[in-house]
Write an enzyme that holds these catalytic residues in place. Structure first.
Site, PDB file in Angstrom:
ATOM      1  N   ASP A  49       0.834  -1.207   0.000  1.00  0.00           N
ATOM      2  CA  ASP A  49       0.000   0.000   0.000  1.00  0.00           C
ATOM      3  C   ASP A  49       0.870   1.260   0.000  1.00  0.00           C
ATOM      4  O   ASP A  49       0.352   2.380  -0.073  1.00  0.00           O
ATOM      5  CB  ASP A  49      -1.016  -0.005   1.148  1.00  0.00           C
ATOM      6  N   SER A  50       2.194   1.083   0.016  1.00  0.00           N
ATOM      7  CA  SER A  50       3.104   2.212  -0.227  1.00  0.00           C
ATOM      8  C   SER A  50       2.812   2.839  -1.586  1.00  0.00           C
ATOM      9  O   SER A  50       3.211   3.970  -1.852  1.00  0.00           O
ATOM     10  CB  SER A  50       4.568   1.748  -0.185  1.00  0.00           C
ATOM     11  N   ASP A  88      -1.021  -6.174   0.094  1.00  0.00           N
ATOM     12  CA  ASP A  88      -1.366  -5.526   1.362  1.00  0.00           C
ATOM     13  C   ASP A  88      -2.875  -5.359   1.462  1.00  0.00           C
ATOM     14  O   ASP A  88      -3.510  -4.859   0.516  1.00  0.00           O
ATOM     15  CB  ASP A  88      -0.755  -4.113   1.404  1.00  0.00           C
ATOM     16  N   LYS A 119      -1.011  -9.480   3.172  1.00  0.00           N
ATOM     17  CA  LYS A 119      -0.218  -8.992   4.316  1.00  0.00           C
ATOM     18  C   LYS A 119      -1.098  -8.097   5.175  1.00  0.00           C
ATOM     19  O   LYS A 119      -1.855  -7.277   4.635  1.00  0.00           O
ATOM     20  CB  LYS A 119       1.018  -8.224   3.829  1.00  0.00           C
ATOM     21  N   GLU A 121      -1.020  -5.605   8.804  1.00  0.00           N
ATOM     22  CA  GLU A 121      -0.165  -4.910   9.755  1.00  0.00           C
ATOM     23  C   GLU A 121      -0.724  -5.082  11.167  1.00  0.00           C
ATOM     24  O   GLU A 121      -1.936  -4.965  11.378  1.00  0.00           O
ATOM     25  CB  GLU A 121      -0.109  -3.406   9.419  1.00  0.00           C
ATOM     26  N   GLU A 188       9.678  -4.012  10.204  1.00  0.00           N
ATOM     27  CA  GLU A 188      10.016  -2.697   9.627  1.00  0.00           C
ATOM     28  C   GLU A 188      10.551  -1.766  10.717  1.00  0.00           C
ATOM     29  O   GLU A 188       9.916  -1.593  11.772  1.00  0.00           O
ATOM     30  CB  GLU A 188       8.771  -2.076   8.958  1.00  0.00           C
TER      31      GLU A 188
HETATM   32  O1  KIV Z   1       3.550  -1.095   1.553  1.00  0.00           O
HETATM   33  C1  KIV Z   1       4.733  -1.459   1.560  1.00  0.00           C
HETATM   34  O2  KIV Z   1       5.523  -1.169   0.637  1.00  0.00           O
HETATM   35  C2  KIV Z   1       5.204  -2.259   2.688  1.00  0.00           C
HETATM   36  C3  KIV Z   1       6.672  -2.533   2.779  1.00  0.00           C
HETATM   37  C4  KIV Z   1       7.356  -1.326   3.275  1.00  0.00           C
HETATM   38  C5  KIV Z   1       6.973  -3.720   3.603  1.00  0.00           C
HETATM   39  O3  KIV Z   1       4.438  -2.644   3.498  1.00  0.00           O
END
Ligand code: KIV
Length: 272
Positions: A49-50, A88, A119, A121, A188
């Site tokens: 989600d970056s 994510d 994934k 968090e 992280e």
């Molecule tokens: O969203 C993302 O790019 C991430 C990485 C930083 C692990 O969660």
């Protein structure tokens, strides 16, 4: 004829850890990049989600929606045929207090986004979500330490687990995620000695970002290491290319060629 390569599985992840083979991951948000990472042989990519920040220009990941994640993941899935695609689940689309929501989010991410794993968090509070997803056949990667979706709770992008109490909490979180069935966990912004300790305590791989060399694998944000996101380079990222400079030079030349009339030339032109 050599046997066709198959897609990486969560079992390969565990086997790589057992063999001491470091796992390389990078974020991936589109079709051409997915093809290139697949050609190189990355075992897994993350549709992170970056993308909200590095592709869409938001100031955090909080405005990323499930539809946005699915849109990007589906493009990645068209390009990556061997890498395991981890997607994510975005902010506020999963919660231990709403397992139906969590399942429905993960179902859409996998079915419509073409991912093979999700994934989430969060530490111990996320264990029931991990358990429910895994019980439905959905592989889950955990993510602890700095968790950007909780940035307003954390109060800033800073290293986590520095005090003894915070370190113990991170260790307990990693163990809870493993117990709940996560196949790997991202660490992280965690001090390197603590990340090494967690990695040696778990039988599932740890994937570090800003967590030192003692993790079982590493992940980086594509735009950071390619020099494509120029606003900020985190301390943990190494710039392997300056792609924004390359694009800038090429576009400058194209612009100049059009203005001067040297493009298109005869070789780019069709005769009657
Ligand atoms: O969203 C993302 O790019 C991430 C990485 C930083 C692990 O969660």
């Amino acid at each position: 004829m050599s046997a066709p390569k198959r897609r990486t599985t969560i079992h390969d992840f565990r086997a790589m850890k057992e063999r001491g083979q470091r796992i390389t991951m990078v974020t991936c948000y589109d079709f051409p990049t997915a093809r290139i990472t697949d050609d190189i042989g990355f075992p897994a990519v993350l549709v992170g989600d970056s993308l909200g920040m590095v592709v869409h220009g938001f100031d955090s990941t909080l405005r990323v929606t499930l539809d946005m994640m699915i849109h990007h993941s589906a493009a990645v899935a068209r390009g990556a045929k061997q890498a395991m695609i981890v997607i994510d689940l975005p902010f506020a689309t999963y919660s231990a207090s709403d397992l139906h929501l969590s399942l429905s989010t993960a179902r859409r991410a996998m079915q419509e986004g073409g991912a093979q794993a999700v994934k989430v968090e969060g530490g111990r509070r996320m264990a029931p979500v991990v358990g429910a997803l895994v019980a439905s056949g959905i592989p889950v990667m955990g993510h602890i330490g700095l968790t950007p979706q909780s940035i307003h709770m954390i109060g800033g992008y800073r290293v986590q687990g520095r005090s003894e109490e915070a370190a113990s909490r991170l260790i307990a979180a990693a163990q809870a995620l493993e117990k709940a069935g996560a196949f790997a966990v991202v660490l992280e912004l965690v001090p390197a000695p603590l990340a090494t300790q967690i990695s040696s305590m778990l039988s599932i791989p740890t994937i570090g970002i800003g967590a030192g060399p003692g993790c079982d694998g590493q992940i980086q944000v594509f735009h950071d290491i390619m020099g494509l996101y120029e606003d900020f380079l985190p301390k943990h990222a190494k710039r392997y290319a300056t792609v924004a400079d390359t694009i800038r030079a090429a576009l400058r030349q194209y612009h100049a060629d059009v203005v001067s009339g040297t493009f298109p030339g005869p070789e780019h032109t069709f005769e009657q």
